[in-house]
Design an enzyme around this catalytic site. Sequence first.
Site, PDB file in Angstrom:
ATOM      1  N   HIS A 120      19.825   9.345 -81.918  1.00 52.49           N
ATOM      2  CA  HIS A 120      19.274   8.763 -80.787  1.00 52.49           C
ATOM      3  C   HIS A 120      20.086   9.532 -79.446  1.00 52.49           C
ATOM      4  CE1 HIS A 120      17.901   5.097 -82.766  1.00 52.49           C
ATOM      5  NE2 HIS A 120      17.009   6.140 -83.099  1.00 52.49           N
ATOM      6  N   CYS A 128      19.004  17.294 -67.232  1.00 48.65           N
ATOM      7  CA  CYS A 128      18.115  17.486 -66.474  1.00 48.65           C
ATOM      8  C   CYS A 128      16.720  17.371 -66.829  1.00 48.65           C
ATOM      9  CB  CYS A 128      18.187  18.755 -65.645  1.00 48.65           C
ATOM     10  SG  CYS A 128      16.960  18.931 -64.423  1.00 48.65           S
ATOM     11  N   CYS A 131      14.756  20.846 -65.557  1.00 46.22           N
ATOM     12  CA  CYS A 131      15.081  22.214 -66.300  1.00 46.22           C
ATOM     13  C   CYS A 131      16.134  22.128 -67.562  1.00 46.22           C
ATOM     14  CB  CYS A 131      15.880  23.011 -65.196  1.00 46.22           C
ATOM     15  SG  CYS A 131      17.733  22.517 -64.843  1.00 46.22           S
TER      16      CYS A 131
HETATM   17  N1  APR Z   1      29.745  -5.159 -89.816  1.00 43.91           N
HETATM   18  C1  APR Z   1      28.622  -4.866 -90.224  1.00 43.91           C
HETATM   19  N2  APR Z   1      27.643  -5.083 -89.533  1.00 43.91           N
HETATM   20  C2  APR Z   1      27.578  -5.458 -88.311  1.00 43.91           C
HETATM   21  C3  APR Z   1      28.574  -5.531 -87.736  1.00 43.91           C
HETATM   22  C4  APR Z   1      30.075  -5.352 -88.223  1.00 43.91           C
HETATM   23  N3  APR Z   1      31.301  -5.486 -87.691  1.00 43.91           N
HETATM   24  N4  APR Z   1      28.757  -6.106 -86.409  1.00 43.91           N
HETATM   25  C5  APR Z   1      27.231  -6.318 -86.411  1.00 43.91           C
HETATM   26  N5  APR Z   1      26.535  -6.062 -87.355  1.00 43.91           N
HETATM   27  C6  APR Z   1      25.149  -6.105 -87.923  1.00 43.91           C
HETATM   28  C7  APR Z   1      24.365  -7.002 -87.169  1.00 43.91           C
HETATM   29  O1  APR Z   1      24.302  -8.265 -87.959  1.00 43.91           O
HETATM   30  C8  APR Z   1      22.995  -6.408 -87.078  1.00 43.91           C
HETATM   31  O2  APR Z   1      22.190  -6.535 -88.120  1.00 43.91           O
HETATM   32  O3  APR Z   1      24.592  -4.508 -87.276  1.00 43.91           O
HETATM   33  C9  APR Z   1      23.282  -4.770 -87.053  1.00 43.91           C
HETATM   34  C10 APR Z   1      23.054  -3.968 -85.709  1.00 43.91           C
HETATM   35  O4  APR Z   1      21.635  -4.117 -85.528  1.00 43.91           O
HETATM   36  P1  APR Z   1      21.030  -3.678 -84.236  1.00 43.91           P
HETATM   37  O5  APR Z   1      22.088  -4.312 -83.003  1.00 43.91           O
HETATM   38  O6  APR Z   1      19.692  -3.828 -83.960  1.00 43.91           O
HETATM   39  O7  APR Z   1      21.457  -2.096 -84.151  1.00 43.91           O
HETATM   40  P2  APR Z   1      20.722  -0.932 -84.441  1.00 43.91           P
HETATM   41  O8  APR Z   1      20.229  -1.179 -85.811  1.00 43.91           O
HETATM   42  O9  APR Z   1      21.687   0.409 -84.566  1.00 43.91           O
HETATM   43  O10 APR Z   1      19.580  -0.709 -83.439  1.00 43.91           O
HETATM   44  C11 APR Z   1      18.989   0.574 -83.538  1.00 43.91           C
HETATM   45  O11 APR Z   1      17.775   0.072 -81.661  1.00 43.91           O
HETATM   46  O12 APR Z   1      17.909  -0.682 -79.601  1.00 43.91           O
HETATM   47  C12 APR Z   1      17.747   0.278 -80.338  1.00 43.91           C
HETATM   48  O13 APR Z   1      18.518   2.871 -79.802  1.00 43.91           O
HETATM   49  C13 APR Z   1      18.918   1.444 -80.053  1.00 43.91           C
HETATM   50  O14 APR Z   1      19.954   2.705 -81.765  1.00 43.91           O
HETATM   51  C14 APR Z   1      19.479   1.549 -81.408  1.00 43.91           C
HETATM   52  C15 APR Z   1      18.506   1.153 -82.478  1.00 43.91           C
END
Ligand code: APR
Length: 256
Positions: A120, A128, A131
């Site tokens: 991501h 930019c 460009c």
């Molecule tokens: N250890 C393990 N798991 C954890 C911890 C931790 N310390 N803290 C949070 N979590 C878990 C949460 O329970 C959740 O299920 O990590 C997960 C994070 O999920 P999201 O918040 O959905 O993040 P992610 O999966 O990376 O999202 C993917 O979505 O919004 C877009 O571009 C953004 O890259 C992101 C993508």
Amino acid sequence: MVFESSVRYVAEMIIESKKTVALTGAGISTESGIPDFRGPEGLWKKIDPRLVTIQSFRMFPEVFWYFIAERFESLMKAQPNKAHYALAELEKIGKLSSIITQNVDGLHFKAGSKNVIELHGNMREAICMNCSTIVPMDEALKMAKRNYYLPMCKSCGGILKANVILFNEPLPKEAIEKALCESRTCDLMLVIGTSLQVYPAAYMPAIAKQRGAKLAIINMEPTPLDDSADVVIHAKAGEVLPVIVGIIKEKLMRAS
Ligand code: APR
């Protein structure tokens, strides 16, 4: 499977694996003080995710730079936590081939990991829209604050955008290809700190599984792939990963 035996089982799987790949998400960085997106304190509970689509950026770039700027500043100050260092250690002892990350915080690199695929994008720089000139993020943030949150490219006057992938924006081709190749050729995928809600990142464990790889999920909350994983540990990555790496190092030392 109780916690201790699950941790031991993941360590065994990594020792026996010929190629282990990790897929990480925002959950691996929460112990560094960076909120995730969909967890109980997730960012999308405070900011409307429609603010971070490529369409809304094109219409209201100032809003993006205003609301997101402070997030980038806190991201830049964040330091890796024990989970990041554990994965860097795994790579160092030759037991982790690569990390496919959805995170833009750069903490895997800061922890010393080398082979990191940033699906991501990253928040270290801005690009930019006209460009494709790359500008360091701290310079772009200064320009944003000096120019009503509308940083402009010095080469062509185009609008700068953080070099992170916004919703409805295509992912970097090279990163996708590398992530697909790693997912197709690993025999074990560690899925760490991700809700597996966003594609194509969420395809990677399914592709690995389809090719016969084992899946180990370390996540605080259940994920859609829990039922098809070989082991699931609902706990903090920063607590689990250092224990797993400790077991592996002890076994490898005894075997040598
Ligand atoms: N250890 C393990 N798991 C954890 C911890 C931790 N310390 N803290 C949070 N979590 C878990 C949460 O329970 C959740 O299920 O990590 C997960 C994070 O999920 P999201 O918040 O959905 O993040 P992610 O999966 O990376 O999202 C993917 O979505 O919004 C877009 O571009 C953004 O890259 C992101 C993508």
